[in-house]
Design an enzyme around this catalytic site. Sequence first.
Site, PDB file in Angstrom:
ATOM      1  N   HIS A 259       0.474  -1.274   0.464  1.00  0.00           N
ATOM      2  CA  HIS A 259      -0.193  -0.048  -0.411  1.00  0.00           C
ATOM      3  C   HIS A 259       0.997   1.220   0.118  1.00  0.00           C
ATOM      4  O   HIS A 259       1.781   1.297   1.085  1.00  0.00           O
ATOM      5  CB  HIS A 259      -0.999   0.115   0.916  1.00  0.00           C
ATOM      6  CG  HIS A 259      -2.082   0.999   1.182  1.00  0.00           C
ATOM      7  ND1 HIS A 259      -2.005   1.895   2.429  1.00  0.00           N
ATOM      8  CD2 HIS A 259      -2.962   1.200   0.325  1.00  0.00           C
ATOM      9  CE1 HIS A 259      -2.959   2.530   2.092  1.00  0.00           C
ATOM     10  NE2 HIS A 259      -3.541   2.742   1.417  1.00  0.00           N
TER      11      HIS A 259
ATOM     12  N   HIS B 149      -0.726  10.729  -1.715  1.00  0.00           N
ATOM     13  CA  HIS B 149      -1.971  10.583  -1.314  1.00  0.00           C
ATOM     14  C   HIS B 149      -2.771  11.567  -0.888  1.00  0.00           C
ATOM     15  O   HIS B 149      -4.172  11.437  -1.254  1.00  0.00           O
ATOM     16  CB  HIS B 149      -1.472   9.315  -0.094  1.00  0.00           C
ATOM     17  CG  HIS B 149      -2.702   9.108   0.370  1.00  0.00           C
ATOM     18  ND1 HIS B 149      -3.315   9.678   1.688  1.00  0.00           N
ATOM     19  CD2 HIS B 149      -3.850   8.198   0.225  1.00  0.00           C
ATOM     20  CE1 HIS B 149      -4.382   9.229   2.336  1.00  0.00           C
ATOM     21  NE2 HIS B 149      -4.627   7.847   1.166  1.00  0.00           N
TER      22      HIS B 149
END
Length: 212
Positions: free
Chosen positions: A38, A82
Amino acid sequence: MLNKKILTLIPFLYLFSVKPGFPRKSEIQKFKEWDYAHRGLHDNLNKCPENSLPAFRKAVEKGYGIELDIQLTRDKKIVVFHDDTLTRICNIHGYVNEYTYEELKNFSLLNTSEKIPLLTEVLSIVRGKVPLIIEIKLRDCSTLTCVLANEILKNYNGLYCMESFHPMAVTWYRIHRRDILRGQLSCNLTKDGGKKHIVNHLAKYLLFNFLA
């Protein structure tokens, strides 16, 4: 009588709204065969920050598929990052889309020498060796991020799928790139001070699924 008919219709309207697309089992299976890193195989405490080139390089070397996040800069470059804001990772005030890519290159990731990478840089590392799960970040209803990302990815030979919390991103792929596996993300979009208007409530309960 009319009110009863409306009440009877509500469950059907709800099911229609949240119903996912028909399963694409053979395509899904290609992704299920992998474990995923991730935001890359990162270690934010030891000089290998999330969504950085070293994190993606390590994931490829160790044989992990990769989840990453993309968004648009002020000068319409697709970068891998992100958060909406630069505060947590770069200790800089402001949103990613308020800066040009050249300006973003001046900021470091978590006090390391690493910088925010372009999507093209990441693809040049991965080169189809592992699958990618690409989360598309939209701050409004503009799907320009999808358009520009697709221009980059249409010539990429590796396996990838897309996902997004924003239903317009998933809808864009349903209309323009039905061949790409797509996924609608959801969470409690009204917690922790999130905007509590009707759009967030509808998205929270996947009620835009009928679009995507």
